[in-house]
Design a protein around this motif. Structure first.
Motif, PDB file in Angstrom:
ATOM      1  N   ILE A  29       0.745  -1.247   0.115  1.00 29.90           N
ATOM      2  CA  ILE A  29      -0.017  -0.003  -0.108  1.00 29.90           C
ATOM      3  C   ILE A  29       0.820   1.266  -0.020  1.00 29.90           C
ATOM      4  O   ILE A  29       1.538   1.340   0.770  1.00 29.90           O
ATOM      5  CB  ILE A  29      -0.997   0.087   1.192  1.00 29.90           C
ATOM      6  N   LEU A  30       0.789   1.819  -1.131  1.00 27.82           N
ATOM      7  CA  LEU A  30       1.676   3.291  -1.326  1.00 27.82           C
ATOM      8  C   LEU A  30       1.012   4.472  -0.641  1.00 27.82           C
ATOM      9  O   LEU A  30       1.766   5.356  -0.269  1.00 27.82           O
ATOM     10  CB  LEU A  30       2.031   3.329  -2.912  1.00 27.82           C
ATOM     11  N   ASP A  31      -0.354   4.512  -0.893  1.00 31.83           N
ATOM     12  CA  ASP A  31      -1.191   5.765  -0.707  1.00 31.83           C
ATOM     13  C   ASP A  31      -2.459   5.183  -0.063  1.00 31.83           C
ATOM     14  O   ASP A  31      -3.125   4.374  -0.821  1.00 31.83           O
ATOM     15  CB  ASP A  31      -1.072   6.554  -1.717  1.00 31.83           C
ATOM     16  N   ALA A  32      -3.069   5.854   1.256  1.00 36.52           N
ATOM     17  CA  ALA A  32      -4.198   5.671   1.531  1.00 36.52           C
ATOM     18  C   ALA A  32      -4.745   6.855   2.230  1.00 36.52           C
ATOM     19  O   ALA A  32      -4.929   6.888   3.478  1.00 36.52           O
ATOM     20  CB  ALA A  32      -4.180   4.507   2.657  1.00 36.52           C
ATOM     21  N   SER A  33      -4.657   8.012   1.490  1.00 32.66           N
ATOM     22  CA  SER A  33      -4.914   9.353   2.196  1.00 32.66           C
ATOM     23  C   SER A  33      -6.259   9.798   2.060  1.00 32.66           C
ATOM     24  O   SER A  33      -7.104   9.380   0.984  1.00 32.66           O
ATOM     25  CB  SER A  33      -3.802  10.155   1.532  1.00 32.66           C
ATOM     26  N   VAL A  34      -6.630  10.341   2.795  1.00 35.43           N
ATOM     27  CA  VAL A  34      -7.817  11.310   2.631  1.00 35.43           C
ATOM     28  C   VAL A  34      -7.679  12.761   3.182  1.00 35.43           C
ATOM     29  O   VAL A  34      -7.332  13.182   4.121  1.00 35.43           O
ATOM     30  CB  VAL A  34      -9.049  10.615   3.592  1.00 35.43           C
ATOM     31  N   ILE A  35      -7.987  13.790   2.000  1.00 34.00           N
ATOM     32  CA  ILE A  35      -7.745  15.038   2.386  1.00 34.00           C
ATOM     33  C   ILE A  35      -9.076  15.795   2.508  1.00 34.00           C
ATOM     34  O   ILE A  35      -9.915  15.580   1.539  1.00 34.00           O
ATOM     35  CB  ILE A  35      -7.002  15.897   0.987  1.00 34.00           C
ATOM     36  N   GLU A  36      -9.076  16.770   3.600  1.00 37.72           N
ATOM     37  CA  GLU A  36     -10.324  17.342   3.745  1.00 37.72           C
ATOM     38  C   GLU A  36     -10.151  18.817   3.311  1.00 37.72           C
ATOM     39  O   GLU A  36      -9.025  19.608   3.553  1.00 37.72           O
ATOM     40  CB  GLU A  36     -10.530  17.566   5.268  1.00 37.72           C
ATOM     41  N   THR A  37     -11.095  19.261   2.558  1.00 33.48           N
ATOM     42  CA  THR A  37     -11.062  20.763   2.146  1.00 33.48           C
ATOM     43  C   THR A  37     -12.453  21.354   2.571  1.00 33.48           C
ATOM     44  O   THR A  37     -13.451  20.968   2.341  1.00 33.48           O
ATOM     45  CB  THR A  37     -11.439  20.746   0.556  1.00 33.48           C
ATOM     46  N   LYS A  38     -12.257  22.608   3.110  1.00 37.58           N
ATOM     47  CA  LYS A  38     -13.386  23.564   3.633  1.00 37.58           C
ATOM     48  C   LYS A  38     -13.975  24.307   2.521  1.00 37.58           C
ATOM     49  O   LYS A  38     -13.402  24.692   1.771  1.00 37.58           O
ATOM     50  CB  LYS A  38     -13.006  24.382   4.671  1.00 37.58           C
ATOM     51  N   LEU A  39     -15.549  23.945   2.175  1.00 42.04           N
ATOM     52  CA  LEU A  39     -15.878  24.410   1.122  1.00 42.04           C
ATOM     53  C   LEU A  39     -16.555  25.949   1.511  1.00 42.04           C
ATOM     54  O   LEU A  39     -17.121  26.025   2.733  1.00 42.04           O
ATOM     55  CB  LEU A  39     -17.196  23.699   0.837  1.00 42.04           C
ATOM     56  N   ALA A  40     -16.800  26.697   0.372  1.00 41.90           N
ATOM     57  CA  ALA A  40     -17.308  28.023   0.659  1.00 41.90           C
ATOM     58  C   ALA A  40     -18.758  27.855   0.873  1.00 41.90           C
ATOM     59  O   ALA A  40     -19.547  26.959   0.415  1.00 41.90           O
ATOM     60  CB  ALA A  40     -17.210  28.741  -0.678  1.00 41.90           C
ATOM     61  N   LYS A  41     -19.271  28.868   1.897  1.00 47.05           N
ATOM     62  CA  LYS A  41     -20.666  28.787   2.037  1.00 47.05           C
ATOM     63  C   LYS A  41     -21.355  30.000   1.562  1.00 47.05           C
ATOM     64  O   LYS A  41     -20.895  31.169   1.316  1.00 47.05           O
ATOM     65  CB  LYS A  41     -20.744  28.850   3.727  1.00 47.05           C
ATOM     66  N   THR A  99      -7.835   8.615  -1.564  1.00 42.42           N
ATOM     67  CA  THR A  99      -6.869   7.991  -2.719  1.00 42.42           C
ATOM     68  C   THR A  99      -6.100   6.950  -1.958  1.00 42.42           C
ATOM     69  O   THR A  99      -5.721   6.728  -1.062  1.00 42.42           O
ATOM     70  CB  THR A  99      -5.652   8.931  -3.051  1.00 42.42           C
ATOM     71  N   LEU A 100      -6.476   5.664  -2.904  1.00 41.65           N
ATOM     72  CA  LEU A 100      -5.726   4.261  -2.481  1.00 41.65           C
ATOM     73  C   LEU A 100      -5.046   3.870  -3.474  1.00 41.65           C
ATOM     74  O   LEU A 100      -5.419   3.509  -4.678  1.00 41.65           O
ATOM     75  CB  LEU A 100      -6.835   3.303  -2.038  1.00 41.65           C
ATOM     76  N   THR A 101      -3.782   3.844  -3.493  1.00 44.20           N
ATOM     77  CA  THR A 101      -2.686   3.319  -4.441  1.00 44.20           C
ATOM     78  C   THR A 101      -1.953   2.132  -3.763  1.00 44.20           C
ATOM     79  O   THR A 101      -1.479   2.187  -2.698  1.00 44.20           O
ATOM     80  CB  THR A 101      -1.693   4.397  -4.836  1.00 44.20           C
TER      81      THR A 101
END
Length: 194
Positions: free
Chosen positions: A94-106, A125-127
């Motif tokens: 398993i090379l990547d098992a990331s989750v990125i959080e982005t705050k969205l505009a309201k 992303t899972l690689t």
């Protein structure tokens, strides 16, 4: 006086206990692949390892997910792969098992007061690379797959609602991962298929 104070303290403790709101925290099942047919490879052993290191800081949030994505990918090996040969090895890395959080505009203004916006987007992303080698038969094969999933969460989602959305997102990500690995094995691991 001694009994009066004791009675008052007991009443206060009972009153506080009665006022507490009990929030039930759900538990989530391990995501497994044992219900799917096994894939047998001409190797003596199969294994899995994760080299991806969780940053444990924003914007990464995979460490907050109720089910660990990397460990679930490792579970794929136990559920799907079987060693059916006399020599050689197969390994999922398993090379990547990331989750990125982005705050969205309201929305702002009056519209913002009457609407519920999506508060955050989560990009997973899972690689992983599946490799097989048998030095005695001078064979080697390798396949790398990457799957991605994105999901938004409403700004007013509770902790439990957010975790449920994350769990469902992980289930879908793992279904994609399973499908892509099946294709990759069919295309790139032919010398090792039994």
């Amino acid at each position: 006086m001694k009994y009066g104070l004791k009675s008052v303290l007991t009443a206060v403790v009972l009153l506080v206990a009665a006022c507490e709101t009990h929030v039930e925290v759900p538990s989530y099942a391990r995501i497994t692949f044992n219900h799917l047919p096994p894939i047998t490879l001409d190797v003596a052993s199969v294994s899995a390892k994760t080299i991806y290191q969780q940053p444990l800081i924003a914007p990464n949030v995979e460490h907050e997910f109720p089910v660990d994505i990397a460990k679930t990918a490792e579970n794929w090996v136990n559920g799907r792969l079987r060693a059916g040969g006399a020599s050689g090895t197969a390994a999922l890395t398993i090379l990547d098992a990331s989750v990125i959080e982005t705050k969205l505009a309201k929305e702002t203004g009056l519209t913002g007061l009457v609407t519920t916006d999506q508060g955050h987007r989560y990009d997973a992303t899972l690689t992983a690379t599946l490799s097989a080698e048998d030095l005695s038969k001078q064979r080697a094969a390798e396949a790398t797959v990457t799957v991605k999933r994105s999901q938004t969460v409403p700004e007013d989602a509770t902790f439990n609602e957010r975790e449920e959305i994350w769990y469902e997102m992980t289930e879908k990500l793992m279904a994609d991962f399973n499908a892509e690995l099946e294709k990759a094995i069919a295309e790139h691991m032919t010398p090792f298929r039994l």
